[in-house]
Scaffold this motif. Structure first.
Motif, PDB file in Angstrom:
ATOM      1  N   PRO A 136      18.168 -21.101  18.710  1.00 56.43           N
ATOM      2  CA  PRO A 136      19.055 -20.169  20.011  1.00 56.43           C
ATOM      3  C   PRO A 136      18.497 -20.503  21.215  1.00 56.43           C
ATOM      4  O   PRO A 136      17.724 -19.817  21.820  1.00 56.43           O
ATOM      5  CB  PRO A 136      18.823 -18.937  19.481  1.00 56.43           C
ATOM      6  CG  PRO A 136      17.375 -18.793  18.696  1.00 56.43           C
ATOM      7  CD  PRO A 136      17.424 -20.170  18.153  1.00 56.43           C
ATOM      8  N   SER A 155      21.252 -10.826  18.579  1.00 56.58           N
ATOM      9  CA  SER A 155      21.408 -10.735  17.068  1.00 56.58           C
ATOM     10  C   SER A 155      21.679 -12.264  16.556  1.00 56.58           C
ATOM     11  O   SER A 155      22.271 -12.999  17.360  1.00 56.58           O
ATOM     12  CB  SER A 155      22.824 -10.027  17.167  1.00 56.58           C
ATOM     13  OG  SER A 155      22.432  -8.646  17.454  1.00 56.58           O
ATOM     14  N   PRO A 156      21.060 -12.511  15.695  1.00 56.82           N
ATOM     15  CA  PRO A 156      21.267 -13.877  15.234  1.00 56.82           C
ATOM     16  C   PRO A 156      22.495 -14.421  15.013  1.00 56.82           C
ATOM     17  O   PRO A 156      23.457 -13.789  14.385  1.00 56.82           O
ATOM     18  CB  PRO A 156      20.479 -13.998  13.840  1.00 56.82           C
ATOM     19  CG  PRO A 156      19.720 -12.763  13.941  1.00 56.82           C
ATOM     20  CD  PRO A 156      20.246 -11.774  14.782  1.00 56.82           C
ATOM     21  N   ARG A 157      22.784 -15.587  15.727  1.00 59.80           N
ATOM     22  CA  ARG A 157      24.555 -16.057  15.640  1.00 59.80           C
ATOM     23  C   ARG A 157      24.536 -17.089  14.343  1.00 59.80           C
ATOM     24  O   ARG A 157      25.624 -17.029  13.983  1.00 59.80           O
ATOM     25  CB  ARG A 157      24.924 -17.009  16.767  1.00 59.80           C
ATOM     26  CG  ARG A 157      25.074 -16.427  18.146  1.00 59.80           C
ATOM     27  CD  ARG A 157      24.564 -14.877  18.641  1.00 59.80           C
ATOM     28  NE  ARG A 157      24.960 -14.852  20.092  1.00 59.80           N
ATOM     29  CZ  ARG A 157      24.814 -13.398  20.343  1.00 59.80           C
ATOM     30  NH1 ARG A 157      23.911 -12.777  20.017  1.00 59.80           N
ATOM     31  NH2 ARG A 157      24.903 -13.226  21.700  1.00 59.80           N
ATOM     32  N   ARG A 158      23.572 -17.681  14.034  1.00 55.23           N
ATOM     33  CA  ARG A 158      23.665 -18.888  13.067  1.00 55.23           C
ATOM     34  C   ARG A 158      22.282 -19.160  12.499  1.00 55.23           C
ATOM     35  O   ARG A 158      21.425 -18.610  13.085  1.00 55.23           O
ATOM     36  CB  ARG A 158      24.163 -20.070  13.777  1.00 55.23           C
ATOM     37  CG  ARG A 158      23.395 -20.606  14.789  1.00 55.23           C
ATOM     38  CD  ARG A 158      24.150 -21.629  15.516  1.00 55.23           C
ATOM     39  NE  ARG A 158      23.114 -22.034  16.634  1.00 55.23           N
ATOM     40  CZ  ARG A 158      23.221 -21.608  17.932  1.00 55.23           C
ATOM     41  NH1 ARG A 158      23.931 -20.372  18.057  1.00 55.23           N
ATOM     42  NH2 ARG A 158      22.367 -21.843  18.959  1.00 55.23           N
ATOM     43  N   SER A 159      22.472 -19.870  11.491  1.00 62.85           N
ATOM     44  CA  SER A 159      21.002 -20.456  10.895  1.00 62.85           C
ATOM     45  C   SER A 159      20.458 -21.418  11.827  1.00 62.85           C
ATOM     46  O   SER A 159      21.142 -22.314  12.777  1.00 62.85           O
ATOM     47  CB  SER A 159      21.057 -20.895   9.518  1.00 62.85           C
ATOM     48  OG  SER A 159      20.033 -21.736   9.044  1.00 62.85           O
ATOM     49  N   TRP A 160      18.922 -21.382  12.103  1.00 65.06           N
ATOM     50  CA  TRP A 160      18.577 -22.517  13.068  1.00 65.06           C
ATOM     51  C   TRP A 160      18.527 -23.968  12.597  1.00 65.06           C
ATOM     52  O   TRP A 160      18.622 -24.667  13.186  1.00 65.06           O
ATOM     53  CB  TRP A 160      16.923 -22.098  13.189  1.00 65.06           C
ATOM     54  CG  TRP A 160      16.706 -21.046  14.093  1.00 65.06           C
ATOM     55  CD1 TRP A 160      17.357 -19.813  14.135  1.00 65.06           C
ATOM     56  CD2 TRP A 160      15.454 -20.774  14.887  1.00 65.06           C
ATOM     57  NE1 TRP A 160      16.834 -19.105  14.775  1.00 65.06           N
ATOM     58  CE2 TRP A 160      15.836 -19.338  15.347  1.00 65.06           C
ATOM     59  CE3 TRP A 160      14.624 -21.453  15.398  1.00 65.06           C
ATOM     60  CZ2 TRP A 160      14.838 -18.981  16.296  1.00 65.06           C
ATOM     61  CZ3 TRP A 160      13.529 -21.116  16.123  1.00 65.06           C
ATOM     62  CH2 TRP A 160      13.709 -19.917  17.002  1.00 65.06           C
ATOM     63  N   TYR A 161      18.985 -23.844  11.438  1.00 65.90           N
ATOM     64  CA  TYR A 161      19.496 -25.233  10.889  1.00 65.90           C
ATOM     65  C   TYR A 161      20.624 -25.890  11.646  1.00 65.90           C
ATOM     66  O   TYR A 161      20.772 -27.230  11.895  1.00 65.90           O
ATOM     67  CB  TYR A 161      19.968 -25.101   9.294  1.00 65.90           C
ATOM     68  CG  TYR A 161      20.206 -26.635   8.811  1.00 65.90           C
ATOM     69  CD1 TYR A 161      21.603 -26.697   8.666  1.00 65.90           C
ATOM     70  CD2 TYR A 161      19.326 -27.164   8.255  1.00 65.90           C
ATOM     71  CE1 TYR A 161      22.047 -27.895   7.919  1.00 65.90           C
ATOM     72  CE2 TYR A 161      19.841 -28.558   7.733  1.00 65.90           C
ATOM     73  CZ  TYR A 161      20.952 -28.917   7.697  1.00 65.90           C
ATOM     74  OH  TYR A 161      21.629 -29.988   6.821  1.00 65.90           O
ATOM     75  N   TYR A 162      21.378 -25.003  12.275  1.00 60.74           N
ATOM     76  CA  TYR A 162      22.460 -25.623  12.774  1.00 60.74           C
ATOM     77  C   TYR A 162      22.373 -25.651  14.475  1.00 60.74           C
ATOM     78  O   TYR A 162      23.240 -25.738  15.292  1.00 60.74           O
ATOM     79  CB  TYR A 162      23.889 -24.826  12.497  1.00 60.74           C
ATOM     80  CG  TYR A 162      24.264 -24.805  11.194  1.00 60.74           C
ATOM     81  CD1 TYR A 162      24.048 -23.698  10.258  1.00 60.74           C
ATOM     82  CD2 TYR A 162      24.659 -25.887  10.499  1.00 60.74           C
ATOM     83  CE1 TYR A 162      24.302 -23.854   9.017  1.00 60.74           C
ATOM     84  CE2 TYR A 162      25.217 -26.020   9.270  1.00 60.74           C
ATOM     85  CZ  TYR A 162      24.988 -24.955   8.443  1.00 60.74           C
ATOM     86  OH  TYR A 162      25.215 -24.803   7.175  1.00 60.74           O
ATOM     87  N   THR A 201      16.527 -12.025  17.366  1.00 62.18           N
ATOM     88  CA  THR A 201      15.911 -13.175  17.920  1.00 62.18           C
ATOM     89  C   THR A 201      15.512 -13.000  19.309  1.00 62.18           C
ATOM     90  O   THR A 201      16.046 -12.351  20.066  1.00 62.18           O
ATOM     91  CB  THR A 201      16.776 -14.227  17.779  1.00 62.18           C
ATOM     92  OG1 THR A 201      17.378 -14.695  16.608  1.00 62.18           O
ATOM     93  CG2 THR A 201      16.296 -15.734  18.422  1.00 62.18           C
ATOM     94  N   ASP A 208      23.454 -16.842  23.247  1.00 72.07           N
ATOM     95  CA  ASP A 208      22.792 -16.768  22.260  1.00 72.07           C
ATOM     96  C   ASP A 208      22.140 -15.406  22.400  1.00 72.07           C
ATOM     97  O   ASP A 208      21.489 -14.687  21.182  1.00 72.07           O
ATOM     98  CB  ASP A 208      21.676 -17.579  21.710  1.00 72.07           C
ATOM     99  CG  ASP A 208      22.414 -19.190  21.114  1.00 72.07           C
ATOM    100  OD1 ASP A 208      21.878 -20.141  21.673  1.00 72.07           O
ATOM    101  OD2 ASP A 208      23.412 -19.050  20.475  1.00 72.07           O
ATOM    102  N   SER A 247      11.944 -16.528  15.848  1.00 65.52           N
ATOM    103  CA  SER A 247      13.142 -16.042  14.766  1.00 65.52           C
ATOM    104  C   SER A 247      12.494 -14.675  14.735  1.00 65.52           C
ATOM    105  O   SER A 247      11.413 -14.174  15.050  1.00 65.52           O
ATOM    106  CB  SER A 247      12.869 -16.955  13.526  1.00 65.52           C
ATOM    107  OG  SER A 247      11.641 -17.033  13.021  1.00 65.52           O
TER     108      SER A 247
END
Length: 129
Positions: free
Chosen positions: A110, A100-107, A33, A115, A52
């Motif tokens: 970043p 590095s992606p931590r979580r879905s953007w839905y939640y 990201t 992040d 993303s």
């Protein structure tokens, strides 16, 4: 390890435009990201925009929404920030960051410093009134 190098900053009059670039090293650019942050004199670093892995999703701070556009070219390992209708309050050092992606953007997109794992040195943007 990822190295990030920003370019494209400078002095511009209010209402003008600039395009920042952030070139990265390594062959894993598409797995990160990417984000842009800025720090104005005497202020804390603040989030500007994020994109993303393949550029499907973007997110902006309210202060730049509608004026700035973040994009990425995974073939060139580069992320961009097109800044239009610049205002004096946009004056700051702009830095790009990779994480590095931590979580879905839905939640939650970043938008926090935590992040991101790697940071560039920054490029100065000065907007005169």
């Amino acid at each position: 390890q990822v190295q990030l190098v920003e370019s494209g900053g400078g002095l511009v009059q209010a209402g003008g435009s600039l395009r920042l670039s952030c070139a990265t090293s390594g062959r894993t650019f598409s797995s990160y990201t990417m984000g842009w942050f800025r720090r104005a004199p005497g202020k804390e670093r603040e989030f500007v925009a994020a994109i993303s892995l393949v550029g499907i999703s973007t997110y902006y701070a309210d202060s730049v929404k509608g004026r700035f556009t973040i994009s990425r070219d995974n073939a060139k390992n580069t992320v961009y920030l097109q800044m239009n209708s610049l205002k004096p309050e946009d004056t700051a050092v702009y830095s790009c960051a990779a994480g590095s992606p931590r979580r879905s953007w839905y939640y939650g997109p970043p938008s926090g410093i935590k992040d991101y794992d790697y940071w560039g040195q920054g490029t100065q943007v000065t907007v005169s009134s």
